[in-house]
Write an enzyme that holds these catalytic residues in place. Structure first.
Site, short mmCIF file in Angstrom:
data_model
loop_
_atom_site.label_atom_id
_atom_site.label_comp_id
_atom_site.label_asym_id
_atom_site.label_seq_id
_atom_site.Cartn_x
_atom_site.Cartn_y
_atom_site.Cartn_z
N HIS A 1 -31.41 -6.34 -24.05
CA HIS A 1 -31.33 -5.28 -25.05
C HIS A 1 -32.67 -5.28 -25.80
O HIS A 1 -32.75 -5.72 -26.94
CB HIS A 1 -30.15 -5.54 -25.98
CG HIS A 1 -29.75 -4.38 -26.84
ND1 HIS A 1 -28.55 -3.71 -26.73
CD2 HIS A 1 -30.40 -3.75 -27.85
CE1 HIS A 1 -28.47 -2.74 -27.62
NE2 HIS A 1 -29.60 -2.74 -28.33
N GLN B 1 -30.28 -8.01 -33.16
CA GLN B 1 -29.92 -7.27 -34.35
C GLN B 1 -28.88 -7.95 -35.23
O GLN B 1 -28.72 -7.59 -36.39
CB GLN B 1 -29.47 -5.86 -33.96
CG GLN B 1 -30.61 -5.07 -33.35
CD GLN B 1 -30.19 -3.69 -32.85
OE1 GLN B 1 -29.76 -3.55 -31.73
NE2 GLN B 1 -30.28 -2.70 -33.71
N ASN C 1 -25.43 5.75 -23.98
CA ASN C 1 -25.47 5.66 -25.44
C ASN C 1 -25.75 7.07 -25.95
O ASN C 1 -26.84 7.60 -25.72
CB ASN C 1 -26.59 4.72 -25.90
CG ASN C 1 -26.33 3.29 -25.48
OD1 ASN C 1 -25.24 2.97 -24.99
ND2 ASN C 1 -27.31 2.42 -25.67
N TYR D 1 -25.92 9.81 -29.09
CA TYR D 1 -25.94 10.03 -30.54
C TYR D 1 -26.20 11.49 -30.92
O TYR D 1 -25.77 11.94 -31.95
CB TYR D 1 -27.05 9.20 -31.19
CG TYR D 1 -26.79 7.71 -31.20
CD1 TYR D 1 -26.14 7.11 -32.27
CD2 TYR D 1 -27.19 6.91 -30.14
CE1 TYR D 1 -25.88 5.74 -32.28
CE2 TYR D 1 -26.95 5.54 -30.15
CZ TYR D 1 -26.30 4.96 -31.22
OH TYR D 1 -26.05 3.61 -31.24
N ARG E 1 -19.00 -5.61 -27.33
CA ARG E 1 -20.23 -5.51 -26.54
C ARG E 1 -21.33 -6.23 -27.31
O ARG E 1 -21.59 -5.90 -28.46
CB ARG E 1 -20.61 -4.04 -26.34
CG ARG E 1 -21.98 -3.87 -25.69
CD ARG E 1 -22.33 -2.39 -25.56
NE ARG E 1 -23.60 -2.20 -24.88
CZ ARG E 1 -24.69 -1.67 -25.45
NH1 ARG E 1 -24.66 -1.28 -26.71
NH2 ARG E 1 -25.81 -1.54 -24.76
N GLU F 1 -22.58 3.19 -26.67
CA GLU F 1 -22.92 3.33 -28.10
C GLU F 1 -22.66 4.75 -28.55
O GLU F 1 -23.00 5.71 -27.83
CB GLU F 1 -24.41 3.03 -28.36
CG GLU F 1 -24.80 1.59 -28.19
CD GLU F 1 -26.27 1.34 -28.51
OE1 GLU F 1 -26.89 2.15 -29.23
OE2 GLU F 1 -26.80 0.33 -28.00
N GLU G 1 -31.80 -2.96 -37.93
CA GLU G 1 -32.03 -1.77 -37.12
C GLU G 1 -33.49 -1.73 -36.66
O GLU G 1 -34.41 -2.03 -37.42
CB GLU G 1 -31.66 -0.52 -37.93
CG GLU G 1 -31.92 0.81 -37.26
CD GLU G 1 -31.27 0.97 -35.88
OE1 GLU G 1 -30.26 0.30 -35.59
OE2 GLU G 1 -31.80 1.75 -35.08
N ASN H 1 -30.46 -2.29 -21.56
CA ASN H 1 -30.07 -1.30 -22.54
C ASN H 1 -31.21 -0.29 -22.74
O ASN H 1 -32.34 -0.68 -23.07
CB ASN H 1 -29.77 -1.95 -23.89
CG ASN H 1 -29.33 -0.92 -24.92
OD1 ASN H 1 -28.28 -0.32 -24.79
ND2 ASN H 1 -30.17 -0.67 -25.92
N GLU H 2 -30.92 0.97 -22.51
CA GLU H 2 -31.82 2.08 -22.82
C GLU H 2 -33.24 1.90 -22.27
O GLU H 2 -34.22 2.06 -23.02
CB GLU H 2 -31.88 2.33 -24.34
CG GLU H 2 -30.54 2.68 -24.94
CD GLU H 2 -30.59 2.91 -26.44
OE1 GLU H 2 -31.67 2.77 -27.04
OE2 GLU H 2 -29.54 3.23 -27.02
O1 IFM Z 1 -29.61 0.06 -33.02
C1 IFM Z 1 -29.92 0.81 -31.89
C2 IFM Z 1 -29.56 0.06 -30.63
O2 IFM Z 1 -30.21 -1.18 -30.55
C3 IFM Z 1 -29.95 0.86 -29.42
N1 IFM Z 1 -29.41 2.19 -29.49
C4 IFM Z 1 -29.62 2.95 -30.69
C5 IFM Z 1 -29.17 2.13 -31.89
C6 IFM Z 1 -29.35 2.92 -33.18
O3 IFM Z 1 -30.68 3.24 -33.38
#
Ligand code: IFM
Length: 511
Positions: A143, A43, A330, A332, A99, A404, A459, A188-189
């Site tokens: 990631h 990213q 993470n 949100y 990070r 995150e 993104e 990641n995720e």
């Molecule tokens: O940009 C992403 C990231 O790569 C992974 N978690 C969510 C973020 C926002 O969408």
């Protein structure tokens, strides 16, 4: 003429806004609590085809015009060339930690085999630069950006061969960089990577099957989502075992995994909606956390998914159990859950296995998602508290890192309209950081917090139309000029740096 009392009021209101009087500062947190900000290779780095790097599955996906604004990460924020400037900005902001992730296909272009010396050099340079500035390196190994070569060779995460290649890649990272890395996150995720990539076909490698996904030409939504998650869990456990046996004692770092942590609330008080909410929690969090803490998938999943859910051998289960020093979360958004019983005689996928409607993963909304700029995420800082409380109570209060948390704005243009004034983002961050503090006071074992993202980046799915950065980036500018937003000033001030200016005149940069 301005009177003294007016001046006094002005100063007080500015101080209140920046959180220095009525708000909180980092010193309200336990000593040693780490505050940082993050990014990922795909990213921010750019230099996608430079110095020997080969494509990841996300390069293939974006190069095929699949991202909303048809953009790619070819240049992104150009951190590959601007890392020195970026570390300087982090230092000025007063970050304890950065990070970032390693691009596997920059380090090992074919995913396995030869190591690219230019890749080793780049990450050594970045890490050294961070260390010189007193900033801890927190590194994610994967990631989302799986090397395309491994996808082509054996189907990537789908094959058990992935476990060996991932462990060999991790070995190289620990060996080359581990002496300076504070913490490693293996993945990641994975709980969205698998669903989006192998059930609904939204992320690369866009695998899904009718009627579950969107126009996929290959895949099996009923099984692949579970197979890939299983292989990821086993790869994680293998890498942790390796780190613990060969490196940890000498290198003094920590290792864990990072899970997407939606929080779920029942839409109504009905027992059906409450049970459906628990199903979502089990399928979303428990899917990864139960094997890591207790050595097996949640009972609900084993019961509902049946033989489509792979099982762990005794040895695998033992290796998985406690295979982490911390859990990365993470967080949100809060999602509301409504029970939606699936037809029992039909084929099922992850979404129908859960049989409940939520906003983002319901297929109807997924269809809308394709045409959206992104999704609005109303701030609900209490969601972070509930998530942390749940993790504390159900998973033996593990050490947690909020990897995150951040605020998206959909400026829908590569040249941002809201350049500096992002008061909403500063308010959002303050709200979540306050919630985090309340969680800690309530016994959560949270140890660190990272804002997503340090600066605007490429993104996933929406390209340059969605911005999360404390620093803005002008993507129209060849130099990818960075500029601090109000939120960058706020965070710096919260960190008890006296603002972005102080460190500019520090010994590191005095001429
Ligand atoms: O940009 C992403 C990231 O790569 C992974 N978690 C969510 C973020 C926002 O969408």
């Amino acid at each position: 003429m301005v009177r003294m009392w007016q001046l006094f009021l002005l100063v007080i209101s500015i101080a209140v806004y920046y959180g220095k009087v009525s708000g909180i500062s980092r010193y309200d947190f336990p000593p040693g609590f780490v505050f940082g900000a993050g990014s990922s290779a795909l990213q921010v780095e750019g230099a996608a085809a430079e110095d020997g790097r080969k494509p990841s599955i996300w390069d293939t996906f974006s190069n095929a015009g699949k991202v909303l604004d048809k953009s790619t990460g070819e240049v992104a924020a150009d951190q590959y060339h601007k890392y020195k400037d970026d570390v300087k900005l982090m230092y000025e902001m007063g970050l304890d930690a950065y990070r970032f992730s390693i691009s596997w296909s920059r380090l090992i272009p074919d995913g396995n085999g030869a190591v690219n010396p230019k890749g080793v050099q780049y990450y050594n340079n970045l890490i050294d630069q961070l260390i010189i500035h007193g900033i801890e390196a927190h590194v994610t190994l994967n990631h989302f950006d799986l090397p395309q070569a491994l996808e082509d060779e054996y189907g990537g995460y789908l094959s058990p061969k992935f476990i060996e290649d991932f462990t060999a890649y991790a070995d190289i990272c620990f060996k080359e960089f581990g002496d300076r890395v504070r913490s490693w996150s293996t993945f990641n995720e994975p709980n969205i990577q698998t669903v989006a990539g192998y059930d609904i076909g939204l992320f690369p490698p866009e695998r899904c099957s009718f009627p579950f996904g969107l126009n996929c030409s290959k895949g099996n939504s009923s099984t692949e989502v579970y197979t890939t998650a299983h292989n990821i869990l086993l790869s994680h456990a293998a890498a942790v075992q390796l780190y613990r046996q060969k490196y940890q004692e000498k290198q003094n770092g920590y290792i864990g995994i990072t899970i997407l942590g939606f929080w779920f609330e029942p839409l109504t008080d009905s027992s059906e909606d409450i049970a459906a909410t628990q199903r979502w929690i089990d399928f979303h969090l428990g899917w990864f956390l139960e094997p890591l803490v207790y050595g097996d998938y949640p009972a609900t999943m084993r019961e509902i998914v049946g033989s489509r859910l792979p099982s762990f051998s005794e040895a695998e289960s033992k290796r998985l159990k406690r295979s982490f020093d911390f859990i990365g979360l993470n967080h949100y958004v809060v999602l509301y859950v409504q029970d939606a019983p699936a037809e029992t005689d039909k084929e099922r996928d992850y979404v129908t296995d859960i049989s409940a409607r939520i906003s983002f993963l319901d297929r109807l909304l997924v269809e809308d998602f394709r045409s959206l700029k992104g999704f609005e995420m109303p701030a609900a800082p209490w969601g972070m508290q509930r998530l942390l409380e749940y993790v504390k109570l159900h998973y033996e209060n593990p050490a947690v890192i909020i990897h995150e948390n951040g605020y998206a704005d959909f400026s829908n243009s590569a040249t941002p309209s809201k350049t500096h004034d992002d008061a909403e983002r500063a308010d959002y961050l303050r709200g979540y950081i306050e919630s985090l503090l309340l969680s800690i006071r309530n016994g959560s074992n949270a140890r660190a917090y990272f804002v997503w993202s340090f600066m605007d980046c490429f993104e996933l799915l929406s390209g340059y139309t969605t911005r999360y950065g404390l620093y803005g980036v002008d993507f129209h500018d060849k130099d990818r000029k960075r500029y601090p937003r109000l939120s960058a000033h706020w965070y710096s001030s919260f960190l008890e740096n006296t603002g972005l200016e102080r460190r500019r005149s520090s010994y590191l940069y005095s001429s």
